[in-house]
Design an enzyme around this catalytic site. Structure first.
Site, PDB file in Angstrom:
ATOM      1  N   HIS A   1       0.816  -1.226   0.000  1.00 36.07           N
ATOM      2  CA  HIS A   1       0.000   0.000   0.000  1.00 36.07           C
ATOM      3  C   HIS A   1       0.839   1.261   0.000  1.00 36.07           C
ATOM      4  O   HIS A   1       0.341   2.339  -0.306  1.00 36.07           O
ATOM      5  CB  HIS A   1      -0.948  -0.018   1.198  1.00 36.07           C
ATOM      6  CG  HIS A   1      -2.052  -1.016   1.038  1.00 36.07           C
ATOM      7  ND1 HIS A   1      -3.302  -0.671   0.600  1.00 36.07           N
ATOM      8  CD2 HIS A   1      -2.062  -2.360   1.188  1.00 36.07           C
ATOM      9  CE1 HIS A   1      -4.052  -1.761   0.514  1.00 36.07           C
ATOM     10  NE2 HIS A   1      -3.321  -2.799   0.868  1.00 36.07           N
TER      11      HIS A   1
ATOM     12  N   ASP B   1       3.527   9.351  -0.547  1.00 31.51           N
ATOM     13  CA  ASP B   1       2.345   8.566  -0.210  1.00 31.51           C
ATOM     14  C   ASP B   1       2.174   7.489  -1.269  1.00 31.51           C
ATOM     15  O   ASP B   1       2.384   7.762  -2.453  1.00 31.51           O
ATOM     16  CB  ASP B   1       1.103   9.473  -0.186  1.00 31.51           C
ATOM     17  CG  ASP B   1       0.170   9.157   0.968  1.00 31.51           C
ATOM     18  OD1 ASP B   1       0.076   7.967   1.327  1.00 31.51           O
ATOM     19  OD2 ASP B   1      -0.454  10.095   1.507  1.00 31.51           O
TER      20      ASP B   1
HETATM   21  C1  GDG Z   1      -2.142   3.703   3.337  1.00 26.76           C
HETATM   22  C2  GDG Z   1      -1.133   4.426   2.418  1.00 26.76           C
HETATM   23  C3  GDG Z   1      -2.823   4.390   0.588  1.00 26.76           C
HETATM   24  C4  GDG Z   1      -8.437  10.015   7.841  1.00 26.76           C
HETATM   25  N1  GDG Z   1      -8.712  10.762   8.928  1.00 26.76           N
HETATM   26  C5  GDG Z   1      -9.915  10.321   9.367  1.00 26.76           C
HETATM   27  C6  GDG Z   1     -10.361   9.314   8.528  1.00 26.76           C
HETATM   28  N2  GDG Z   1      -9.441   9.141   7.590  1.00 26.76           N
HETATM   29  C7  GDG Z   1      -9.573   8.175   6.498  1.00 26.76           C
HETATM   30  C8  GDG Z   1      -9.524   8.847   5.153  1.00 26.76           C
HETATM   31  C9  GDG Z   1      -9.109   7.678   4.257  1.00 26.76           C
HETATM   32  C10 GDG Z   1      -8.200   6.885   5.169  1.00 26.76           C
HETATM   33  O1  GDG Z   1      -8.527   7.245   6.497  1.00 26.76           O
HETATM   34  C11 GDG Z   1      -6.731   7.216   4.958  1.00 26.76           C
HETATM   35  O2  GDG Z   1      -6.272   6.652   3.778  1.00 26.76           O
HETATM   36  P1  GDG Z   1      -5.022   7.228   2.992  1.00 26.76           P
HETATM   37  O3  GDG Z   1      -4.944   6.504   1.718  1.00 26.76           O
HETATM   38  O4  GDG Z   1      -5.197   8.673   2.788  1.00 26.76           O
HETATM   39  O5  GDG Z   1      -3.736   7.040   3.922  1.00 26.76           O
HETATM   40  P2  GDG Z   1      -3.054   5.871   4.853  1.00 26.76           P
HETATM   41  O6  GDG Z   1      -3.837   5.640   6.079  1.00 26.76           O
HETATM   42  O7  GDG Z   1      -1.664   6.319   5.076  1.00 26.76           O
HETATM   43  O8  GDG Z   1      -3.107   4.543   3.956  1.00 26.76           O
HETATM   44  C12 GDG Z   1      -1.858   5.269   1.386  1.00 26.76           C
HETATM   45  C13 GDG Z   1      -3.705   3.563   1.517  1.00 26.76           C
HETATM   46  O9  GDG Z   1      -2.932   2.831   2.472  1.00 26.76           O
HETATM   47  C14 GDG Z   1      -4.554   2.568   0.740  1.00 26.76           C
HETATM   48  O10 GDG Z   1      -3.783   1.762  -0.073  1.00 26.76           O
HETATM   49  O11 GDG Z   1      -3.639   5.206  -0.224  1.00 26.76           O
HETATM   50  O12 GDG Z   1      -0.918   5.865   0.484  1.00 26.76           O
HETATM   51  O13 GDG Z   1      -0.245   5.236   3.194  1.00 26.76           O
HETATM   52  O14 GDG Z   1     -10.187   6.894   3.909  1.00 26.76           O
HETATM   53  O15 GDG Z   1     -10.775   9.398   4.874  1.00 26.76           O
HETATM   54  N3  GDG Z   1     -11.526   8.676   8.656  1.00 26.76           N
HETATM   55  C15 GDG Z   1     -12.308   9.049   9.693  1.00 26.76           C
HETATM   56  N4  GDG Z   1     -11.935  10.024  10.579  1.00 26.76           N
HETATM   57  C16 GDG Z   1     -10.761  10.685  10.459  1.00 26.76           C
HETATM   58  O16 GDG Z   1     -10.444  11.555  11.263  1.00 26.76           O
HETATM   59  N5  GDG Z   1     -13.496   8.440   9.841  1.00 26.76           N
END
Ligand code: GDG
Length: 454
Positions: free
Chosen positions: A156, A363
């Site tokens: 990821h 990222d």
């Molecule tokens: C890893 C990789 C890759 C965030 N703050 C809150 C919240 N979130 C949710 C977001 C989104 C998820 O969490 C975060 O996903 P990301 O993709 O932005 O980042 P990582 O957690 O680092 O994920 C990344 C991912 O895996 C998938 O392959 O894209 O590059 O690092 O859905 O909305 N959700 C809630 N409250 C929050 O305060 N409910």
């Protein structure tokens, strides 16, 4: 049809479903897993010693099997090798990498213990899909225990060029471990190319096109960008925008524009640079003072890792600085919160924001960028400002792309977004929306499972 077995470090147990979780993986997979699936991994709990037998929970026909980790394994495997060595390394932060042989041994030991616990539950024709950097040696561990079925792996987070990877002492072991899978998936073509190059240089195996030929087996490497349930998120955002919560948010803005950022509080996400960029917007374009507020949601994460504590203190200081410097008695420029917000509320906040500010230093993909696009009202959409170093930038080319290391570039992009005419916002959003609705989480899952079944 073969049964799907999902293996990931954290398992989204049904009782926690829909709760405020800030991890990308669970969000993408939750809607995909069909009844009959077995989902196996860590329970999230730390006990005296690592369990040998999993605990089972059923939900929606899916069986969740989880193991507790022992305190020492938690320190070495999770806090140590996974999050203090691999995570910084694979985000290009060699200066933050802390490696010890003990941690690496703990990492291998936990992968072995997980394989021991899963093995008795496996049927010969199961398809096993393993997720992320915590579990790179998992296939090798299953193979050593006699499992001969299909095993796939998806990373990821980014994969790095050979000149970065070689700094990790066990780089060769990990690369060879990746070659125990049948399919290895990456978020972008760039990560895929870097993996193939590393495999060519460091494993001793032959690389042919996008396949690695090991002793007797072929490993297929693919680029398979992860996406979101775009239609579902768009509906959620539209519905949420009409709620009392979002109404309160609007009232608190008294007509000012909202810029929003939301992620785990993590040094890969570039929060200090972003705060500095926002401060430069207010200093260089003073007519924007009182006209915009930045809401930063930074969900606390990995608090047992020292770097995360340091970052949190730095952000507390920076947030205080900015608000001290620019606040007026009836306007606070930066609203900074470290609690999580419920997913539906987050969707509504995205929808009413004029700017989505997504500026990670690195990222793998970044799902927040895609969620922000899906949440917008196509008739009056907000503008996405996106780091060039997020995997998502390969697809979301109509965003305002910035180099997050340059706070002035962030400030200029914010200025451009705030002044952008409606027609340009609509035109950019239409292209972005198409991309986000095309590469969905369902497509991501189907592509991977098809490659694994082939
Ligand atoms: C890893 C990789 C890759 C965030 N703050 C809150 C919240 N979130 C949710 C977001 C989104 C998820 O969490 C975060 O996903 P990301 O993709 O932005 O980042 P990582 O957690 O680092 O994920 C990344 C991912 O895996 C998938 O392959 O894209 O590059 O690092 O859905 O909305 N959700 C809630 N409250 C929050 O305060 N409910």
């Amino acid at each position: 049809m073969a049964r799907l077995v999902v293996v990931s470090n954290r398992v989204p147990l049904p009782r926690t479903k829909g709760a405020a979780s800030a991890g990308g993986l669970a969000v993408a997979l939750q809607s995909f897993v069909a009844p009959g699936t077995l989902w196996f991994g860590w329970s999230g709990r730390v006990m005296e010693r690592t369990a040998t037998k999993p605990r089972f929970v059923e939900g929606g026909g899916v069986t969740y099997a989880t193991l507790d980790l022992g305190a020492e394994d938690y320190d070495r495997f999770y806090v140590g090798f996974a999050n203090s060595a691999l995570w910084p390394l694979l985000h290009f932060r060699l200066g933050l990498m802390r490696y010890t042989r003990e941690d690496f041994d703990g990492y291998l030991a936990v992968n072995a213990a997980f394989a021991d616990a899963l093995m008795p539950m496996l049927r010969p024709d199961d398809m096993v899909w393993v997720h992320d950097y915590h579990l790179i040696p998992f296939a090798a561990a299953l193979r050593a225990r006699g499992f001969a079925g299909r095993i796939g792996f998806f990373l990821h987070i980014p994969f790095v060029p050979a000149s970065v990877l070689e700094a990790l002492p066990p780089a060769r072991d990990l690369l060879r471990a990746l070659c125990a899978y049948d399919v290895v998936g990456f978020q972008t073509r760039t990560h895929l190319a870097d993996f193939l190059d590393c495999a060519r240089r460091f494993t001793g195996f032959t690389v042919e096109g996008e396949e690695v030929l090991t002793d007797g087996r072929r490993v297929r490497a693919i680029a398979n960008p992860i996406g979101i349930d775009a239609a579902g998120f768009a509906r959620m955002a539209a519905r949420s925008a009409g709620t009392a919560y979002i109404q309160r948010m609007r009232e608190s803005l008294v007509g000012r524009a909202l810029a929003i950022s939301a992620e785990r509080l993590d040094y890969s996400k570039g929060l200090p640079n972003r705060f500095e960029g926002f401060a430069r917007l207010l200093a260089r374009f003073p007519n924007q003072q009182r006209r915009v507020s930045l809401l930063q949601i930074a969900a606390r994460s990995r608090e047992d890792v020292e770097e995360y504590q340091t970052l949190r203190r730095e952000l507390d200081r920076l947030a205080g600085d900015i608000n001290g410097r620019f606040s007026q008695f009836d306007w606070v420029p930066l609203r900074y919160m470290t609690q999580t917000v419920a997913r539906t509320k987050l969707a509504g906040l995205f929808r009413i924001a004029r700017i989505g500010l997504v500026t990670p230093l690195r990222d793998g993909m970044n799902l927040v960028a895609k969620e922000f696009v899906a949440a917008q009202d196509p008739a009056d959409p907000g503008v996405l400002i996106l780091s060039r170093f997020a995997g998502a930038a390969e697809e979301l080319t109509e965003a305002l792309l910035v180099n997050p290391y340059d706070p002035d570039e962030i400030a200029e992009a914010m200025q451009a977004a705030l002044e952008m005419p409606l027609e340009e916002r609509q035109a950019r959003h239409a292209v972005l929306r198409k991309a986000v609705f095309e590469v969905t989480s369902a497509r991501y899952c189907n592509t991977f499972v098809d490659a694994l079944a082939a």
